[in-house]
Design an enzyme around this catalytic site. Sequence first.
Site, PDB file in Angstrom:
ATOM      1  N   SER A 113       0.806  -1.218   0.000  1.00  0.00           N
ATOM      2  CA  SER A 113       0.000   0.000   0.000  1.00  0.00           C
ATOM      3  C   SER A 113       0.843   1.273   0.000  1.00  0.00           C
ATOM      4  CB  SER A 113      -0.966  -0.043   1.178  1.00  0.00           C
ATOM      5  OG  SER A 113      -1.889   0.998   1.086  1.00  0.00           O
ATOM      6  N   HIS A 114       0.709   2.063   1.069  1.00  0.00           N
ATOM      7  CA  HIS A 114       1.371   3.362   1.104  1.00  0.00           C
ATOM      8  C   HIS A 114       2.798   3.270   1.630  1.00  0.00           C
ATOM      9  CE1 HIS A 114      -0.516   2.324   4.829  1.00  0.00           C
ATOM     10  NE2 HIS A 114       0.441   2.993   5.431  1.00  0.00           N
ATOM     11  N   ASP A 279      -3.006   6.418  -2.905  1.00  0.00           N
ATOM     12  CA  ASP A 279      -1.827   5.791  -2.308  1.00  0.00           C
ATOM     13  C   ASP A 279      -1.208   4.765  -3.258  1.00  0.00           C
ATOM     14  OD1 ASP A 279      -3.798   3.882  -2.117  1.00  0.00           O
ATOM     15  OD2 ASP A 279      -3.080   3.089  -0.206  1.00  0.00           O
ATOM     16  N   ASP A 281      -1.337   1.559  -3.746  1.00  0.00           N
ATOM     17  CA  ASP A 281      -2.153   0.534  -4.413  1.00  0.00           C
ATOM     18  C   ASP A 281      -3.520   1.051  -4.839  1.00  0.00           C
ATOM     19  OD1 ASP A 281      -2.936   0.720  -1.722  1.00  0.00           O
ATOM     20  OD2 ASP A 281      -3.721  -1.320  -1.713  1.00  0.00           O
ATOM     21  N   ASP A 283      -6.178   2.455  -3.212  1.00  0.00           N
ATOM     22  CA  ASP A 283      -7.447   2.340  -2.485  1.00  0.00           C
ATOM     23  C   ASP A 283      -7.741   3.550  -1.599  1.00  0.00           C
ATOM     24  OD1 ASP A 283      -5.482   1.639  -0.714  1.00  0.00           O
ATOM     25  OD2 ASP A 283      -6.330  -0.302  -0.151  1.00  0.00           O
ATOM     26  N   ARG A 284      -6.733   4.409  -1.382  1.00  0.00           N
ATOM     27  CA  ARG A 284      -6.985   5.608  -0.562  1.00  0.00           C
ATOM     28  C   ARG A 284      -7.160   6.829  -1.445  1.00  0.00           C
ATOM     29  NH1 ARG A 284      -3.182   5.298   4.781  1.00  0.00           N
ATOM     30  NH2 ARG A 284      -3.444   3.072   5.157  1.00  0.00           N
ATOM     31  N   LYS A 378     -11.720  -0.425  -0.287  1.00  0.00           N
ATOM     32  CA  LYS A 378     -11.853   1.010  -0.451  1.00  0.00           C
ATOM     33  C   LYS A 378     -11.340   1.371  -1.839  1.00  0.00           C
ATOM     34  CE  LYS A 378      -7.702   1.808   2.413  1.00  0.00           C
ATOM     35  NZ  LYS A 378      -7.417   0.558   3.130  1.00  0.00           N
TER      36      LYS A 378
HETATM   37  C1  VG1 Z   1      -3.793   1.249   8.331  1.00  0.00           C
HETATM   38  C2  VG1 Z   1      -4.987   2.153   8.507  1.00  0.00           C
HETATM   39  C3  VG1 Z   1      -6.270   1.385   8.241  1.00  0.00           C
HETATM   40  C4  VG1 Z   1      -6.203   0.751   6.839  1.00  0.00           C
HETATM   41  C5  VG1 Z   1      -4.957  -0.081   6.717  1.00  0.00           C
HETATM   42  C6  VG1 Z   1      -4.784  -0.646   5.322  1.00  0.00           C
HETATM   43  O1  VG1 Z   1      -3.849   0.194   9.262  1.00  0.00           O
HETATM   44  O2  VG1 Z   1      -5.012   2.698   9.798  1.00  0.00           O
HETATM   45  O3  VG1 Z   1      -7.364   2.251   8.369  1.00  0.00           O
HETATM   46  O4  VG1 Z   1      -7.332  -0.058   6.617  1.00  0.00           O
HETATM   47  O5  VG1 Z   1      -3.810   0.709   7.012  1.00  0.00           O
HETATM   48  O6  VG1 Z   1      -4.858   0.360   4.363  1.00  0.00           O
HETATM   49  P1  VG1 Z   1      -3.010   0.183  10.633  1.00  0.00           P
HETATM   50  O7  VG1 Z   1      -3.273  -1.168  11.245  1.00  0.00           O
HETATM   51  O8  VG1 Z   1      -1.590   0.431  10.279  1.00  0.00           O
HETATM   52  O9  VG1 Z   1      -3.558   1.314  11.442  1.00  0.00           O
HETATM   53  V1  VG1 Z   1      -3.897   0.243   3.004  1.00  0.00           V
HETATM   54  O10 VG1 Z   1      -4.315   1.484   1.934  1.00  0.00           O
HETATM   55  O11 VG1 Z   1      -2.415   0.310   3.699  1.00  0.00           O
HETATM   56  O12 VG1 Z   1      -4.192  -1.316   2.426  1.00  0.00           O
HETATM   57 CO    CO Z   2      -3.699   1.245   0.150  1.00  0.00          CO
END
Ligand code: VG1
Ligand code: CO
Length: 545
Positions: A113-114, A279, A281, A283-284, A378
């Site tokens: 992801s990010h 982000d 991937d 989804d944000r 998302k």
């Molecule tokens: C974080 C965010 C959460 C999100 C997750 C995956 O998780 O807080 O809201 O669903 O990332 O998003 P954590 O456990 O680090 O708080 V993504 O766009 O990284 O797949």
């Molecule tokens: Co993401």
Amino acid sequence: MKIQRIEATPYPDQRPGTSGLRKKVTVFQKPAYLELFIQAIFEVLPERHGATLVLGGDGRYYNDHAIQIILRMAAANGFARVVVGRRGILCTPAVSHLIRHRKTLGGIILTASHNPAGPDHDFGVKYNAANGGPAPEPLTERIWEVSKTLHSYQIIEATQAIDLQTPGSTGLGDMIVEIIDSTADYIRLMEGIFDFDALSRLLQSPSFRMRYDALNAVTGPYAQDLFEKRLGAPQGSVVQGTPLPDFGGLHPDPNLIYGKSLVDPMFRPGAPDFGAASDGDGDRHMILGRQFFVSPCDSLAVILAHAHRIPHYRGNVRGTARSLPTSQAVDAVAETLGIAVYETPTGWKYFGDLMDAGRVTFCGEESFGAGSSHIREKDGLWAVLFWLSILADTGKGVRDIVYDLWQRHGRHYFSRHDFENLPTDNAETLYDDLQKGLDKLPGHSIMDTTILSADAFAYRNPIDGSVTDHQGIRIVLADTSRIVVRLSGTGTGGATLRLYFERVMRGPGRLELDLQTTLSPLIQFAYALTDIRRRTGRTAPDVIT
Ligand code: VG1
Ligand code: CO
């Protein structure tokens, strides 16, 4: 082609977190590390024989390598077909859609992801189930259990690398590898939801300018095809639009700190009317107006409040759901619409059941994620199209749209403070000690109000009755202000402690206060309660959103 069974030593640390297994690339490069995790996924899928799998990733370093391995392993493990995005590229929402659209058994998404990408940074593997959503917790726990004692994996002998450039089908052993255009199906899905004629008029209007920053990550090709080619936005509306293996050194986490390449131009004189980023991937989403930032919690509330403007949702909104730390702005909108609000643990996997059961249409999180039942993830570009549709339909700007929300429901001041890379023991002790003292908090006064309740959040899934506990500590005040504390489940180095603060203010003169100052009584209280500065040796959080 010959199927080989390769012996290997299992790893104890392959437990998926909030969103799949995320580790440093160097961890994935350990002998058979990737292979054993993939085999563990396949082992918990007895229905894999003769089934179809979707495969793609955000294009980060190791994506190409992993795709070649996974294809050969899928062929050895009995899959009939794997649908792969061209050049191995698929954004997370597109995978979710393809699984549903093609009715496949599931999909594998290669992403962290990010988190930053490159040989010294992060990689990740996530399995999504047949509903298109992240594997639910019982499944990810089974994968982990299996991985701990898995001593071999199956793969077909390597010949030359499979060509991922050209769309079409080729054989790999008894399996078909189908390379598809990465963006086409996703764009068709969006066409079925939004009024593309209205969007085209807006994006082609000489008085409207947008800037979409793909942060050198996966959404570049999608945004170019969607905004520039399909909707006719001027060329150059999409910037940093080529997915790079190291994301060009950026940290593709669209917030005010890491999203500087968008934030800075949006706050300059003569800025575009609308700015957005996604982000790694896809989804944000982050939405900006000219010199104006939209808090992700407000973005979710705005989406719900304006759903009637979008053909697909008109008269068709069931309930809504938000993760625990997400502000109650969306609750306020839901109340006026007379629809239910579900509060879930952090992570998209908890929304899937509610959507499958037809209970909710929109979901979101404070971490810049919103989505709807069109898929089970998302969806960053969907959120951008949603906002553009609101602008097109109302003729208003971003700032006015958010002000309307605040005037009607009060402004939910919201901020998250992250302390990153703490020694794991240190963070866990802080959290445990906080939990032990919760009983004493109710009745305590802060500001001109008192603490109503303080507990560890346990989620009871209303569909199957299952309970997931220890999902964060919540301190709720009589005036609806809240403090939430939890440990991140997506980091790859040490522990990240997240503190979330929310306070609603209503009425003239109370909508444009300074965010951190307004929240400061809550912040000071939480810092003192956790003794965070002394215990972590940190004077300030690493990231404030
Ligand atoms: C974080 C965010 C959460 C999100 C997750 C995956 O998780 O807080 O809201 O669903 O990332 O998003 P954590 O456990 O680090 O708080 V993504 O766009 O990284 O797949
Ligand atoms: Co993401």
